[in-house]
Design an enzyme around this catalytic site. Structure first.
Site, PDB file in Angstrom:
ATOM      1  N   SER A 209       0.845  -1.187   0.000  1.00  0.00           N
ATOM      2  CA  SER A 209       0.000   0.000   0.000  1.00  0.00           C
ATOM      3  C   SER A 209       0.886   1.244   0.000  1.00  0.00           C
ATOM      4  CB  SER A 209      -0.944  -0.013   1.213  1.00  0.00           C
ATOM      5  OG  SER A 209      -1.926   1.000   1.083  1.00  0.00           O
ATOM      6  N   ASN A 210       0.357   2.360   0.448  1.00  0.00           N
ATOM      7  CA  ASN A 210       1.111   3.613   0.504  1.00  0.00           C
ATOM      8  C   ASN A 210       0.654   4.398   1.730  1.00  0.00           C
ATOM      9  OD1 ASN A 210      -1.246   5.326  -0.396  1.00  0.00           O
ATOM     10  ND2 ASN A 210      -0.999   4.017  -2.219  1.00  0.00           N
ATOM     11  N   ARG A 211       1.169   5.587   1.896  1.00  0.00           N
ATOM     12  CA  ARG A 211       0.937   6.348   3.130  1.00  0.00           C
ATOM     13  C   ARG A 211      -0.341   7.201   3.101  1.00  0.00           C
ATOM     14  NH1 ARG A 211       5.520   6.160   6.312  1.00  0.00           N
ATOM     15  NH2 ARG A 211       7.444   5.554   5.241  1.00  0.00           N
ATOM     16  N   ALA A 276      -4.846   7.398  -3.724  1.00  0.00           N
ATOM     17  CA  ALA A 276      -3.464   7.067  -4.087  1.00  0.00           C
ATOM     18  C   ALA A 276      -3.460   5.588  -4.478  1.00  0.00           C
ATOM     19  CB  ALA A 276      -2.525   7.323  -2.915  1.00  0.00           C
TER      20      ALA A 276
END
Length: 404
Positions: A209-211, A276
């Site tokens: 995933s991402n932040r 995102a």
């Protein structure tokens, strides 16, 4: 919205009157000035002394009480108020508001008002559904005032039904929303917004995933519904409460997001891709937890996820498409290329390497790019303030107006 504002809180006689005390404290915590008016029936459920202590203001209960240095009357209160709330609103006070009856302190103050009024009914379901009460509520709405509907829940009589007063924080949220919507510029428009960082499973335990926190997308959803739009939020996060007045669809992966976005596309007027999206996913998700390797290394085979923004740009048929570019270097170069390549109408670019900008923060600082204007850099501000500014620019664009 209510910070620094003068608010008259009218409390009528119902068991839910105790929630008015909590509601008054919420307003005061927002730095509002609150003065209270109570019906005689209300004082049977909660004392005027309690409300006076909570607000640090005298409480009006009787128009004909002996005047003192702290006395207030109905005209003084009406002239002072920026907003009126009736919490809870019983059948009796509702009938008085609808028909212009002024026979006690509370109804007389309400009759003298000339600022926005929010009425929040609370009563037994059988009373609430009576045609006469529904007719009175409709009259209040037709007169331009706001009614916040009661909710289903446990009633004082011991059974569940519609008529329960919403929780104080819900009253506040619905009231702000209704007041914003009065002047909304996106009424009749369908806005679809994606938010959060997509999650790509590696195995049943781990993921890529991402932040992204989803806060910017959620702020945009709130700002869009404030403008009167019909809003669908397609969210890849479960860490934030669903925005009031928004249809929220929860997804996880980029492929699920793509499916939902293209399902919504034909019925949308505005598409905002604030999510995102993970660029890659596993070629094949492991069915069981991957164990440590004796070699000390683990090789994962990844494949590229669909470029949802680009696909939407190719497929759109008149929808206004907004994309985001979160970068850590060469921001404007990448953003200009993305605006053109993805066929977006607006691109919102931010440098997430900066402090207080982008992922996880409650603030953001962006540059807005469109095809026919010079890039516009907006200052660092809260995400909800920024979202409202962005939605204003979108509404101007799709309504064919000229920005002042």
């Amino acid at each position: 919205m209510f910070s620094k504002k003068n608010i008259v809180l009218v409390i009528s006689g119902g068991v839910a009157a105790y929630k008015a005390a909590i509601f008054a404290r919420l307003l005061i915590k927002m730095d509002a000035n609150v003065k209270v008016v109570m019906t005689s029936a209300a004082t049977e459920f909660i004392t005027a002394k309690t409300m006076a202590v909570l607000t640090n203001q005298p409480v009006l209960t009787d128009l004909f009480a002996e005047k003192t240095g702290e006395s207030i009357d109905h005209i003084t209160l009406a002239d002072w108020a920026d907003y009126f709330f009736v919490v809870p609103a019983t059948a009796n006070i509702i009938a008085k508001i609808a028909n212009g009856v002024a026979d006690d302190a509370a109804s007389t103050v309400l009759a003298a008002r000339h600022s926005p009024l929010i009425v929040v009914p609370a009563m037994n379901e059988n009373m609430y559904l009576q045609p006469a009460i529904q007719r009175n509520l409709k009259q209040i709405k037709d007169d331009g005032d706001i009614v916040i509907d009661p909710v289903d829940g446990l009633l004082a009589e011991g059974y569940t039904g519609k008529g329960r007063l919403p929780e104080p924080n819900e009253i506040l949220a619905y009231s702000e929303l209704a007041l914003y919507q009065k002047n909304g510029q996106l009424k009749g428009r369908h806005v679809v917004i994606s938010a959060g960082g997509t999650v790509e499973a590696i195995d049943p335990v781990r993921y890529i995933s991402n932040r992204s926190s989803g806060k910017m997308g959620y702020a945009l959803a709130r700002a869009a519904v404030e403008q009167g739009a019909d809003v669908t939020l397609i969210s890849a996060t479960s860490q934030l409460p669903d925005p009031v007045g928004v249809r929220t669809i929860h997804i996880q992966s980029a492929q699920e997001l793509s499916e939902q976005m293209f399902t919504a596309l034909p019925h949308a007027d505005v598409i905002i891709m604030a999510a995102a999206v993970s660029d890659y996913r596993m070629a094949q998700t492991a069915q069981n937890k991957i164990k440590k390797q004796d070699s000390g290394e683990l090789n994962l085979t990844l494949v590229e996820n669909p470029d949802i923004l680009a696909q939407l740009g190719s497929a759109k048929t008149g929808q206004y498409l907004v994309g985001f570019a979160a970068e850590t270097q060469n921001l404007m170069t990448y953003a200009q290329n993305k605006l053109k390549k993805k066929n977006a109408d607006m691109l919102i670019a931010n440098d997430v390497s900066k402090d207080q900008v982008g992922f996880g923060y409650d603030t953001n600082q962006v540059t807005i790019l469109t095809k026919d204007k010079e890039p516009e850099m907006l200052p660092l501000q809260s995400k909800i303030t920024l979202a409202r500014e962005i939605m204003k620019k979108i509404s101007i664009a799709i309504n064919g107006q000229v920005e002042k």
